[in-house]
Design a protein around this motif. Sequence first.
Motif, PDB file in Angstrom:
ATOM      1  N   ALA A 161       0.836  -1.217   0.000  1.00 49.31           N
ATOM      2  CA  ALA A 161       0.000   0.000   0.000  1.00 49.31           C
ATOM      3  C   ALA A 161       0.863   1.256   0.000  1.00 49.31           C
ATOM      4  N   VAL A 162       2.114   1.091   0.414  1.00 53.28           N
ATOM      5  CA  VAL A 162       2.986   2.259   0.531  1.00 53.28           C
ATOM      6  C   VAL A 162       3.205   2.892  -0.849  1.00 53.28           C
ATOM      7  N   GLY A 163       2.938   4.181  -0.919  1.00 54.66           N
ATOM      8  CA  GLY A 163       3.171   4.922  -2.168  1.00 54.66           C
ATOM      9  C   GLY A 163       2.138   4.665  -3.249  1.00 54.66           C
ATOM     10  N   ASN A 164       1.013   4.032  -2.916  1.00 48.82           N
ATOM     11  CA  ASN A 164       0.038   3.798  -3.990  1.00 48.82           C
ATOM     12  C   ASN A 164      -0.797   5.055  -4.262  1.00 48.82           C
ATOM     13  N   LEU A 165      -1.541   5.001  -5.348  1.00 50.60           N
ATOM     14  CA  LEU A 165      -2.283   6.177  -5.802  1.00 50.60           C
ATOM     15  C   LEU A 165      -3.348   6.605  -4.795  1.00 50.60           C
ATOM     16  N   THR A 166      -3.951   5.616  -4.128  1.00 49.41           N
ATOM     17  CA  THR A 166      -4.988   5.944  -3.138  1.00 49.41           C
ATOM     18  C   THR A 166      -4.402   6.825  -2.038  1.00 49.41           C
ATOM     19  N   ASN A 167      -3.198   6.503  -1.592  1.00 48.67           N
ATOM     20  CA  ASN A 167      -2.567   7.324  -0.552  1.00 48.67           C
ATOM     21  C   ASN A 167      -2.248   8.722  -1.067  1.00 48.67           C
ATOM     22  N   PHE A 168      -1.916   8.818  -2.338  1.00 46.69           N
ATOM     23  CA  PHE A 168      -1.664  10.135  -2.933  1.00 46.69           C
ATOM     24  C   PHE A 168      -2.957  10.968  -2.909  1.00 46.69           C
ATOM     25  N   TYR A 169      -4.077  10.351  -3.290  1.00 49.49           N
ATOM     26  CA  TYR A 169      -5.365  11.067  -3.251  1.00 49.49           C
ATOM     27  C   TYR A 169      -5.729  11.438  -1.813  1.00 49.49           C
ATOM     28  N   LYS A 170      -5.388  10.562  -0.877  1.00 47.24           N
ATOM     29  CA  LYS A 170      -5.672  10.868   0.535  1.00 47.24           C
ATOM     30  C   LYS A 170      -4.900  12.104   0.980  1.00 47.24           C
ATOM     31  N   ASP A 171      -3.653  12.202   0.546  1.00 47.54           N
ATOM     32  CA  ASP A 171      -2.840  13.382   0.905  1.00 47.54           C
ATOM     33  C   ASP A 171      -3.451  14.655   0.331  1.00 47.54           C
ATOM     34  N   LEU A 172      -3.875  14.569  -0.917  1.00 42.12           N
ATOM     35  CA  LEU A 172      -4.487  15.754  -1.544  1.00 42.12           C
ATOM     36  C   LEU A 172      -5.746  16.171  -0.779  1.00 42.12           C
ATOM     37  N   LEU A 173      -6.559  15.196  -0.459  1.00 43.10           N
ATOM     38  CA  LEU A 173      -7.817  15.491   0.240  1.00 43.10           C
ATOM     39  C   LEU A 173      -7.553  16.018   1.647  1.00 43.10           C
ATOM     40  N   ALA A 174      -6.467  15.555   2.261  1.00 46.21           N
ATOM     41  CA  ALA A 174      -6.120  16.048   3.604  1.00 46.21           C
ATOM     42  C   ALA A 174      -5.787  17.535   3.540  1.00 46.21           C
TER      43      ALA A 174
END
Length: 304
Positions: free
Chosen positions: A232-245
């Motif tokens: 899960a590390v570095g996946n696109l979902t985490n990138f979207y989570k960062d943007l939304l944060a």
Amino acid sequence: MKCRKCSRPAVINMRHHKLALCEEHFPEWFVSYTERAIGKYRMFRRDERILVAVSGGKDSLSLWDVLLQLGYRADGLYINLGIDGGFGYSRLSYEKVQAFIGDRPGVQLHVVDVAALYGETIPEVAGRKLRGRGKPCSVCGLIKRHEMNRIAQEYGYTVLATGHNLDDEVAVLLSNLLHWQTGYLVRQAPVLVEREGMTRKVKPFCRSYEREVAAYALVWGIDYIYEECPYAVGNLTNFYKDLLARIEMESPGAKLQFYQGFLRAREEGFFCGEATEPPPMHPCPQCGQPTTVPDLCAFCRLWT
Ligand code: Q46
Ligand code: ZN
Ligand code: ZN
């Protein structure tokens, strides 16, 4: 910051709800907020048997705990994916699940060991199928969905509950919107109704921020695995989570509004059309689970 209810020091300030609560009143509120979500989206009734998919993480273990506290008949399902990642991810996560049930005598846990049942761990089968290219997540998701439904059907559970929280839901929503995946948008909901051979799926934490779930686990003393799955590390979902944060930081409540606005638009038929009709299904000749593809389902084709 003081608790709105008793003026003791608050352990969490939920700016989107304009609500700060202490270590006694926050867990109470969190449990009743979850119960209201279950009622609002008509997820399940009191007399139904619920299977909770648990990974050893904060979301799924907190969900199981909350459902038990609310008096629901909720059993757990742990799927051993056989993922190591250099620190024994699957082993550690199973230990957390075992510790959870150790503290709650009488609860039932089903355990599925993918390698013992099918001969290969997730990284092994994914490596073979994807020929070493890409992460195993698509294969992993397919296997988890299949096994969750299989156990639910075999043991007569009418509901399958997962710990997806609001942050998960809005990250998927953003991804689906960016790519205008209308088929996925139609199906993204707090409840996925049952069909022949497919158990109803529900997400009781869909309106709960990830930090609320984490705070609940912390305050309530639920021990969970902190490490994410190594894939899960570095996946696109985490990138979207960062943007939304970042959006949430500027505009408290943005995630909740984004999600609830989407659900309203869905209700009002914004995504109506051909895509709302689920594709016809037939039972897989090998495993019997419903599938849209001709002949063997995608799961059974993994092992050929
Ligand atoms: S899909 Fe991928 Fe997750 Fe499976 S391999 Fe790990 S990150 S666990 S939600
Ligand atoms: Zn208080
Ligand atoms: Zn099959």
